[in-house]
Design a protein around this motif. Structure first.
Motif, PDB file in Angstrom:
ATOM      1  N   ALA A 115     -46.175  -3.491 -24.364  1.00  0.00           N
ATOM      2  CA  ALA A 115     -46.610  -2.208 -23.800  1.00  0.00           C
ATOM      3  C   ALA A 115     -45.436  -1.293 -23.478  1.00  0.00           C
ATOM      4  O   ALA A 115     -45.613  -0.095 -23.259  1.00  0.00           O
ATOM      5  CB  ALA A 115     -47.434  -2.450 -22.539  1.00  0.00           C
ATOM      6  N   ASP A 116     -44.237  -1.864 -23.426  1.00  0.00           N
ATOM      7  CA  ASP A 116     -43.043  -1.081 -23.113  1.00  0.00           C
ATOM      8  C   ASP A 116     -42.227  -0.858 -24.380  1.00  0.00           C
ATOM      9  O   ASP A 116     -41.932  -1.797 -25.116  1.00  0.00           O
ATOM     10  CB  ASP A 116     -42.182  -1.801 -22.082  1.00  0.00           C
ATOM     11  N   ASN A 117     -41.872   0.356 -24.633  1.00  0.00           N
ATOM     12  CA  ASN A 117     -41.026   0.683 -25.780  1.00  0.00           C
ATOM     13  C   ASN A 117     -39.773   1.378 -25.258  1.00  0.00           C
ATOM     14  O   ASN A 117     -39.728   2.599 -25.123  1.00  0.00           O
ATOM     15  CB  ASN A 117     -41.773   1.582 -26.764  1.00  0.00           C
ATOM     16  N   TYR A 118     -38.771   0.564 -24.936  1.00  0.00           N
ATOM     17  CA  TYR A 118     -37.538   1.106 -24.382  1.00  0.00           C
ATOM     18  C   TYR A 118     -36.650   1.586 -25.527  1.00  0.00           C
ATOM     19  O   TYR A 118     -36.175   0.783 -26.336  1.00  0.00           O
ATOM     20  CB  TYR A 118     -36.809   0.045 -23.571  1.00  0.00           C
ATOM     21  N   VAL A 119     -36.436   2.878 -25.605  1.00  0.00           N
ATOM     22  CA  VAL A 119     -35.627   3.455 -26.673  1.00  0.00           C
ATOM     23  C   VAL A 119     -34.172   3.537 -26.205  1.00  0.00           C
ATOM     24  O   VAL A 119     -33.861   4.201 -25.210  1.00  0.00           O
ATOM     25  CB  VAL A 119     -36.136   4.856 -27.060  1.00  0.00           C
ATOM     26  N   VAL A 120     -33.294   2.848 -26.933  1.00  0.00           N
ATOM     27  CA  VAL A 120     -31.867   2.874 -26.618  1.00  0.00           C
ATOM     28  C   VAL A 120     -31.167   3.660 -27.727  1.00  0.00           C
ATOM     29  O   VAL A 120     -31.133   3.220 -28.876  1.00  0.00           O
ATOM     30  CB  VAL A 120     -31.281   1.451 -26.524  1.00  0.00           C
ATOM     31  N   PRO A 121     -30.605   4.828 -27.422  1.00  0.00           N
ATOM     32  CA  PRO A 121     -29.960   5.651 -28.454  1.00  0.00           C
ATOM     33  C   PRO A 121     -28.623   5.053 -28.883  1.00  0.00           C
ATOM     34  O   PRO A 121     -28.103   4.142 -28.226  1.00  0.00           O
ATOM     35  CB  PRO A 121     -29.761   6.993 -27.740  1.00  0.00           C
ATOM     36  N   PRO A 122     -28.040   5.530 -29.976  1.00  0.00           N
ATOM     37  CA  PRO A 122     -26.718   5.049 -30.393  1.00  0.00           C
ATOM     38  C   PRO A 122     -25.702   5.161 -29.258  1.00  0.00           C
ATOM     39  O   PRO A 122     -25.606   6.204 -28.604  1.00  0.00           O
ATOM     40  CB  PRO A 122     -26.362   5.975 -31.562  1.00  0.00           C
ATOM     41  N   GLN A 123     -24.999   4.073 -28.996  1.00  0.00           N
ATOM     42  CA  GLN A 123     -24.016   3.943 -27.917  1.00  0.00           C
ATOM     43  C   GLN A 123     -24.657   3.996 -26.528  1.00  0.00           C
ATOM     44  O   GLN A 123     -23.955   4.001 -25.514  1.00  0.00           O
ATOM     45  CB  GLN A 123     -22.916   5.009 -28.023  1.00  0.00           C
TER      46      GLN A 123
END
Length: 499
Positions: free
Chosen positions: A383-391
């Motif tokens: 249910a969680d979609n943690y978006v981690v951007p480049p760097q």
């Protein structure tokens, strides 16, 4: 706002000594660890998987150094992680062995006092996982011990369901080469140990079968100074299935490599691309001796291999390799997009344990199920979609120490835009294996679970001692180099998610 910080007296004394004498903190810590009067516990032997229908488990512990403990309860001596147990108000003498079990009656029925005169405690709460786990032996102050175990090769096979115990030999307690299986079934609780000898060769690198472009192969390496005859030995993808018997005159030369091709094993052996094991069983006169060597590996992408890498401290790492190196020394380790860049495994009393993850790729990475972190038993929720951007960075923190996310942010002055996720497990103060697991499209075309990053830290050896309860965190030097190598980590002031 000013915040009250409680720092243990031992830490204050340590810092004061450094300031007054100008001494190097690492040297002081090393002197403390090498002090023959310092308390040192040790996990000697574990029976974690006696057999499929045998539920008896036990752990042998010894006070190998220091002074007698007058009262184990007063010393807060206990077991944590895999199982839980608080030792009673009884003494423990130096060089005395004791056993803790899940069933005292069953233990004494199998190991009568007349033959095994060892002091017995129990029952402990929980079970030792047959799939592998870690036990911490804790005590107030310094002197903790731990024991890691696994049924996966190259861990000793006889200790995984064949009635033999797992015996600690020497070295890092989180490494399979530090252990051996007992010669006798049932092991030696309270007695002198006898360990099954190694067979000498290693399964050094594998290219799985079933890939789109590459036939499979297995590379065997002989690190010894003498050639080893492995004729008739069996290559298989599991201990419990038949495989490919190597032909006569199969010799691995001293410090040499031997490559076995998929064309040789035909349909008798199949190491799949979605992860598994490659096991080499020692066969003598047609019978398995019970001794094996092997390599466990995750799902591998097209053109990827898994293999053994020697670290700077002499320990061995089983890793995904950056490039295939058939018949020669292995390449550097491959690392996935998300990597562990900093962690604080033994913080001062007023602070919380944490782990900093960084996206080392050039694209956004979404952390959701089935991404998981083995070592803190955490699986990202679908249910969680943690978006981690480049760097970009993301923080995991130990909830029972922090109390809440707000407290954790205040402890370390975490920027508002950084995602902070709590976990309920704990990292061992002695060291353990942390594996960041990710989904990939494997070489066979399906979806499998692979390793994005692996860290195998310790509070001993060449690992920075200042991170072991003296206020420092471990900070990674090179994100692209192995997370298992002690030289790739330094002790630094905790600065999670800071620029």
């Amino acid at each position: 706002m000013l915040k009250k910080i409680l720092i243990p007296l031992t830490t204050l004394m340590f810092l004061f000594a450094c300031q007054q004498g100008g001494a190097d903190p690492g040297e002081i810590i090393e002197e403390q660890k090498n002090d023959p009067k310092a308390t040192k516990l040790q996990c000697n032997e574990v029976m974690y998987f006696a057999g499929e229908y045998d539920e008896l488990e036990w752990i042998e512990i010894e006070l190998v150094q220091g002074e007698d403990i007058k009262d184990m309860a007063e010393k807060l001596m206990r077991l944590e992680k895999a199982v839980e147990f608080q030792f009673p108000a009884e003494p423990l003498k130096v060089n005395e062995k004791i056993v803790v079990t899940n069933d005292t009656n069953a233990f004494r029925a199998r190991y009568p006092v007349a033959d095994y005169p060892v002091r017995l405690f129990g029952p402990f709460e929980g079970r030792l996982d047959n799939a592998g786990e870690l036990v911490d032996i804790k005590i107030s102050g310094k002197g903790d011990a731990s024991c890691q175990f696994s049924p996966e090769p190259p861990w000793p096979t006889l200790a995984a369901g064949y009635g033999h115990s797992l015996i600690y030999i020497d070295g890092d307690e989180s490494r399979p080469e530090s252990y051996g299986a007992s010669v006798a079934q049932g092991g030696y609780p309270g007695l002198e140990k006898q360990v099954v000898e190694s067979i000498g060769v290693l399964v050094n690198e594998i290219m799985p079968s079933g890939t789109a472009t590459n036939p499979g192969w297995v590379e065997i390496y002989n690190p010894t100074k003498n050639s080893i005859d492995i004729s008739g030995w069996e290559l298989t993808e599991s201990i419990n299935v038949s495989g490919f018997n190597l032909p006569a005159n199969t010799i691995v030369e001293a410090e040499g490599f031997l490559v076995i091709e998929e064309a040789d094993w035909a349909d008798n052996f199949y190491p799949p691309p979605n992860g598994g094991e490659v096991v080499l069983k020692q066969i003598v006169n047609g019978d398995w001796t019970g001794v094996t060597t092997g390599l466990s590996y995750p799902a591998l992408a097209e053109n990827q291999t898994a293999g053994v890498i020697e670290l700077s401290d002499g320990n061995l790492s089983r890793s995904i390799l950056k490039t295939a190196t058939k018949g020669k020394a292995n390449s550097e380790v491959f690392a996935g997009p998300i990597r562990i860049s900093e962690f604080h495994y033994n913080p001062p009393e007023a602070y919380a344990e944490y782990m900093e993850l960084v996206n080392a790729s050039e694209e956004d990475v979404v952390l959701t199920n089935p991404w998981r972190i083995k070592g803190i038993a955490f699986t990202f929720d679908a249910a969680d979609n943690y978006v981690v951007p480049p760097q970009g960075k993301l923080l995991m923190f130990r909830l029972d120490q922090a109390g809440s996310e707000e407290n954790f942010r205040n402890m370390y002055n975490i920027p508002e835009d950084i995602i902070c996720i709590p976990y309920e497990s704990r990292l061992s103060n002695r060291g353990e294996l942390i594996t960041l697991i990710m989904p990939i499209t494997h070489a066979g075309g399906g979806i499998g679970l692979s390793w994005s990053d692996v860290v195998n830290y310790s509070d001993r050896g060449f690992w920075p001692g200042e991170a072991d309860g003296y206020g420092k965190a471990l900070k990674r030097v090179d994100l692209h180099a192995s997370g298992e190598d002690s030289k790739n980590w330094v002790a630094a002031d905790p600065a999670p998610a800071q620029k």
